[in-house]
Each structure stands twice: as structure tokens, then as C-alpha cells.
Design an enzyme around this catalytic site. Structure first.
Site, PDB file in Angstrom:
ATOM      1  N   TYR A  56       0.833  -1.196   0.000  1.00 13.77           N
ATOM      2  CA  TYR A  56       0.000   0.000   0.000  1.00 13.77           C
ATOM      3  C   TYR A  56       0.876   1.258   0.000  1.00 13.77           C
ATOM      4  O   TYR A  56       1.683   1.469   0.909  1.00 13.77           O
ATOM      5  CB  TYR A  56      -0.934   0.020   1.199  1.00 13.77           C
ATOM      6  CG  TYR A  56      -2.050  -1.018   1.152  1.00 13.77           C
ATOM      7  CD1 TYR A  56      -2.364  -1.697  -0.019  1.00 13.77           C
ATOM      8  CD2 TYR A  56      -2.788  -1.312   2.287  1.00 13.77           C
ATOM      9  CE1 TYR A  56      -3.374  -2.637  -0.062  1.00 13.77           C
ATOM     10  CE2 TYR A  56      -3.811  -2.257   2.261  1.00 13.77           C
ATOM     11  CZ  TYR A  56      -4.093  -2.914   1.078  1.00 13.77           C
ATOM     12  OH  TYR A  56      -5.106  -3.852   1.057  1.00 13.77           O
ATOM     13  N   SER A 157      -5.909 -14.160   1.788  1.00 18.82           N
ATOM     14  CA  SER A 157      -6.750 -13.176   1.110  1.00 18.82           C
ATOM     15  C   SER A 157      -6.931 -13.619  -0.331  1.00 18.82           C
ATOM     16  O   SER A 157      -5.983 -14.117  -0.951  1.00 18.82           O
ATOM     17  CB  SER A 157      -6.087 -11.792   1.171  1.00 18.82           C
ATOM     18  OG  SER A 157      -6.882 -10.812   0.538  1.00 18.82           O
ATOM     19  N   ASN A 158      -8.146 -13.476  -0.829  1.00 22.65           N
ATOM     20  CA  ASN A 158      -8.448 -13.813  -2.227  1.00 22.65           C
ATOM     21  C   ASN A 158      -8.161 -15.285  -2.541  1.00 22.65           C
ATOM     22  O   ASN A 158      -7.662 -15.607  -3.621  1.00 22.65           O
ATOM     23  CB  ASN A 158      -7.643 -12.907  -3.171  1.00 22.65           C
ATOM     24  CG  ASN A 158      -7.880 -11.433  -2.897  1.00 22.65           C
ATOM     25  OD1 ASN A 158      -9.011 -10.968  -2.961  1.00 22.65           O
ATOM     26  ND2 ASN A 158      -6.825 -10.709  -2.566  1.00 22.65           N
ATOM     27  N   TRP A 224     -13.199  -6.862   1.718  1.00 20.38           N
ATOM     28  CA  TRP A 224     -12.616  -5.612   1.216  1.00 20.38           C
ATOM     29  C   TRP A 224     -13.546  -5.020   0.158  1.00 20.38           C
ATOM     30  O   TRP A 224     -14.328  -5.724  -0.465  1.00 20.38           O
ATOM     31  CB  TRP A 224     -11.204  -5.804   0.707  1.00 20.38           C
ATOM     32  CG  TRP A 224     -10.944  -6.685  -0.483  1.00 20.38           C
ATOM     33  CD1 TRP A 224     -10.632  -8.019  -0.464  1.00 20.38           C
ATOM     34  CD2 TRP A 224     -10.911  -6.291  -1.867  1.00 20.38           C
ATOM     35  NE1 TRP A 224     -10.413  -8.488  -1.742  1.00 20.38           N
ATOM     36  CE2 TRP A 224     -10.575  -7.442  -2.625  1.00 20.38           C
ATOM     37  CE3 TRP A 224     -11.112  -5.091  -2.539  1.00 20.38           C
ATOM     38  CZ2 TRP A 224     -10.454  -7.422  -4.016  1.00 20.38           C
ATOM     39  CZ3 TRP A 224     -10.993  -5.064  -3.923  1.00 20.38           C
ATOM     40  CH2 TRP A 224     -10.671  -6.223  -4.647  1.00 20.38           C
ATOM     41  N   GLY A 230     -18.580   3.923  -2.773  1.00 18.44           N
ATOM     42  CA  GLY A 230     -19.595   4.975  -2.703  1.00 18.44           C
ATOM     43  C   GLY A 230     -20.720   4.842  -3.702  1.00 18.44           C
ATOM     44  O   GLY A 230     -21.527   5.769  -3.858  1.00 18.44           O
ATOM     45  N   ARG A 231     -20.821   3.692  -4.379  1.00 17.14           N
ATOM     46  CA  ARG A 231     -21.831   3.537  -5.435  1.00 17.14           C
ATOM     47  C   ARG A 231     -23.263   3.670  -4.926  1.00 17.14           C
ATOM     48  O   ARG A 231     -24.164   3.970  -5.704  1.00 17.14           O
ATOM     49  CB  ARG A 231     -21.671   2.175  -6.117  1.00 17.14           C
ATOM     50  CG  ARG A 231     -20.517   2.106  -7.101  1.00 17.14           C
ATOM     51  CD  ARG A 231     -20.480   0.732  -7.771  1.00 17.14           C
ATOM     52  NE  ARG A 231     -19.501   0.672  -8.833  1.00 17.14           N
ATOM     53  CZ  ARG A 231     -18.217   0.351  -8.658  1.00 17.14           C
ATOM     54  NH1 ARG A 231     -17.785   0.074  -7.442  1.00 17.14           N
ATOM     55  NH2 ARG A 231     -17.378   0.310  -9.680  1.00 17.14           N
ATOM     56  N   PHE A 232     -23.482   3.435  -3.634  1.00 20.05           N
ATOM     57  CA  PHE A 232     -24.833   3.518  -3.090  1.00 20.05           C
ATOM     58  C   PHE A 232     -24.981   4.650  -2.079  1.00 20.05           C
ATOM     59  O   PHE A 232     -26.052   4.827  -1.500  1.00 20.05           O
ATOM     60  CB  PHE A 232     -25.209   2.194  -2.416  1.00 20.05           C
ATOM     61  CG  PHE A 232     -25.041   0.991  -3.305  1.00 20.05           C
ATOM     62  CD1 PHE A 232     -25.811   0.834  -4.443  1.00 20.05           C
ATOM     63  CD2 PHE A 232     -24.117   0.011  -2.993  1.00 20.05           C
ATOM     64  CE1 PHE A 232     -25.655  -0.277  -5.266  1.00 20.05           C
ATOM     65  CE2 PHE A 232     -23.955  -1.098  -3.803  1.00 20.05           C
ATOM     66  CZ  PHE A 232     -24.725  -1.241  -4.945  1.00 20.05           C
TER      67      PHE A 232
END
Length: 317
Positions: A56, A157-158, A224, A230-232
Site C-alpha cells: 500500500y 486473502s483472495n 474488502w 460509494g456507489r450507493f
């Protein structure tokens, strides 16, 4: 001693947004202040688990977090610290790749500990599967890190159920977490089961049986991308997203909370008790998730399905 760290955490704070630019330029005082404000907002909201990865911001996310730990006495004792390793970004002539060689895992953990200014990680996740990795070599590296007291718990993860089982068969310490992309927008995880034996199953790549495997073996599912970028909750782009935003706002009003908390409740309401990972750096939006971190998910069976079907934009098969 190994414990199922994070079992009681309803929400984790994802630190990918901390540390400034993804470019190799150094972080500065403003980046440390931004990190501190986000950490304070998370703690104020009842969130005490913090999720990192060594890639990150090129390591700067961990580094600014370490700066905050250094300037805040006893903060380390109050939190659960989790990081991930296994992804290497493209550099010079080297392509972007996955790397779970034993020596790489060990080196990456040591580098993360230095950046985070701590002597132990509560949880280490293997970020993505490495097709060339030797699972016995991975297990040896993790066992050594555990015996040295550098890492308390491990997860992935994944990864799907067969990959998890393949690794766990070689490990004496239990894998305690699996972090996957899961949200009301990224719904393959929930739709894989209900679309089975229908024409709509084509294209759903989620490994069927993974949720059940994790539940059966006490592996905590972490989501995650839980806020769906923020789509909703302000960045709606499609009619289905707009309709879902209206429904979320109505449910939030009736339940005395925020749309963000209702959105996270939708994940937590699942019997797997999925723990969302939120990644915003905005203190106000972090605090909007407070009820998801401090209250039981307040959604009925019918409300949960109404949100799902509205977000799909079409009825269930």
C-alpha cells in the site's frame, strides 16, 4: 499463543488510503496528520482492527501508521494490527507478480514490522495465491515467524476453499481469516450459490463452497471494498444504484442510523458474520460507519433480500 484475533471485530479499518501518493515520493507531515485523523475517527467509532498490506502506497501506508503509533503512547496495546504480503509491484524490468517464497515472506514481514514500529503482528495474511509457491515452504516460513513471536496469527486473502485447505494441511497453527472482495455491488460471493443450475451461473467466478468452508473451520471472512466505492452512498451511476441509494436512505432513517452502516449491516447480517473492511480516509465517512461497528445488524430477512434484489436490478431466478 495463537488466538482467533479479530473474531469479535465487526468492522476493520483498511489503511490503503494512508501515506499520500502511490508514487515513490516521500510522505510528509500532512500525510501523518491525515493518518492520525483517520485512526482517531476509527477508534471513536469503535473500530480497533487496522488492515494493511506491504504494497500500500509502496510501504508508506505502514510507515505513516508507524509514525502515529510512535507519537501516541499505549495505542499499540489498544488495537489489532494486520498486514498482508505476497504481491510485488512492477519495478524496472521486473513484472508485477505474486511472490510467496519462504524467504520473501520472512523478509517482507521484517520490513513491515520496521515500518509499523512494532515488534509483533497480530495477523499476517497472504495477499494473493502464488502459482509457483511451494506450500511446504510457505508453512515453514509461517511456522518460523510464529515461533519467533513475530506473528501471532495467520490468514489468507483472495483464496478459495481448496487453496486454504491445501495450505492448512501443512500448518499446525490455524488460519483465522480470509479477506475477499464482498459488497452489495460485488455480489458473486452470495450469488454463486443461488445461480447454480441456472443459465446465469456463467461468468460467476467465485469459488463455490468457500463461504461454507470458512464457516466450518472458524475462518473469519473479511470483506474488502465493503462500501462499494460509494456507489450507493453518493456516487450512483446506474438506475439500480440510484434505487438502492433511496432504499438505503429510507432504511437508515427508519432505524436511526446512516446509509453506510446499513450497507455494512447487509454484509454482517449474513450467517458467516462477515467483517467489512472500510477504506475511506474521510473522518466523517468513517464515523458514518459507527453503528456497523457497535450495533448488531438491524435488518430483517425481508429487508436484506430487498436490498439485494434492488441492487441486482432484476429479480432472483
Amino acid at each position: 499463543m495463537t488466538t482467533n484475533v479479530g473474531a469479535g471485530e465487526r468492522v476493520l479499518y483498511g489503511c490503503m488510503g494512508l501515506g499520500g501518493s502511490w508514487e515513490p515520493e516521500p510522505y510528509g507531515p500532512a500525510d501523518i496528520d491525515t493518518a492520525e485523523a483517520a485512526i482517531v475517527a476509527a477508534l471513536d467509532s469503535g473500530i480497533t482492527a487496522f488492515d494493511h498490506a506491504d504494497i500500500y502506497r509502496g510501504g508508506k501506508s505502514e510507515a505513516v501508521f508507524g509514525e502515529v503509533l510512535a507519537r501516541t503512547p499505549r495505542l499499540r496495546e489498544r488495537i489489532t494490527l494486520q498486514t498482508k504480503c505476497g504481491i510485488r509491484r512492477a519495478e524496472d524490468d521486473r513484472p508485477g507478480m505474486y511472490d510467496l517464497r519462504g524467504e520473501t515472506i520472512t523478509r517482507r514481514v521484517e520490513e513491515s514490522l520496521t515500518r509499523l514500529r512494532t515488534d509483533v503482528l497480530d495477523v499476517l495474511l497472504l495477499h494473493r495465491p502464488d502459482p509457483l509457491a511451494d506450500p511446504d515452504e510457505i508453512a515453514s516460513a509461517l511456522t518460523s515467524l510464529h515461533r519467533q513471536g513475530l506473528v501471532r496469527n495467520f490468514g489468507v486473502s483472495n483464496m478459495g476453499a481448496p487453496q486454504i485447505a491445501h495450505l492448512q494441511a501443512r500448518l499446525d497453527v490455524p488460519l483465522v481469516a480470509n479477506q475477499l472482495e464482498m459488497s452489495l455491488h460485488s455480489r458473486d460471493w452470495v450469488e454463486a450459490g443461488v445461480l447454480l443450475n441456472t443459465p446465469h451461473s456463467t461468468g460467476n467466478g467465485f469459488p463455490l463452497g468457500t463461504l461454507e468452508h470458512c464457516r466450518d473451520h472458524g475462518i473469519r471472512l473479511q470483506a474488502w471494498g465493503a462500501l462499494a466505492q460509494g456507489r450507493f452512498t453518493g456516487l450512483q451511476q446506474t438506475p439500480a444504484e440510484q434505487a438502492t441509494a433511496v432504499l438505503l436512505a429510507d432504511l437508515a432513517r427508519r432505524k436511526g442510523t446512516t446509509p453506510e452502516s446499513v450497507l455494512l449491516w447487509w454484509l454482517a447480517r449474513h450467517p458467516a458474520a462477515i467483517a467489512p473492511v472500510i477504506g475511506t480516509v474521510r473522518p466523517d465517512r468513517i464515523r458514518a460507519c459507527r453503528d456497523a461497528a457497535t450495533r448488531e445488524p438491524d435488518l430483517t430477512h425481508e429487508e436484506w433480500y430487498e436490498l439485494w434484489i434492488t441492487a441486482r436490478g432484476v429479480r432472483l431466478p
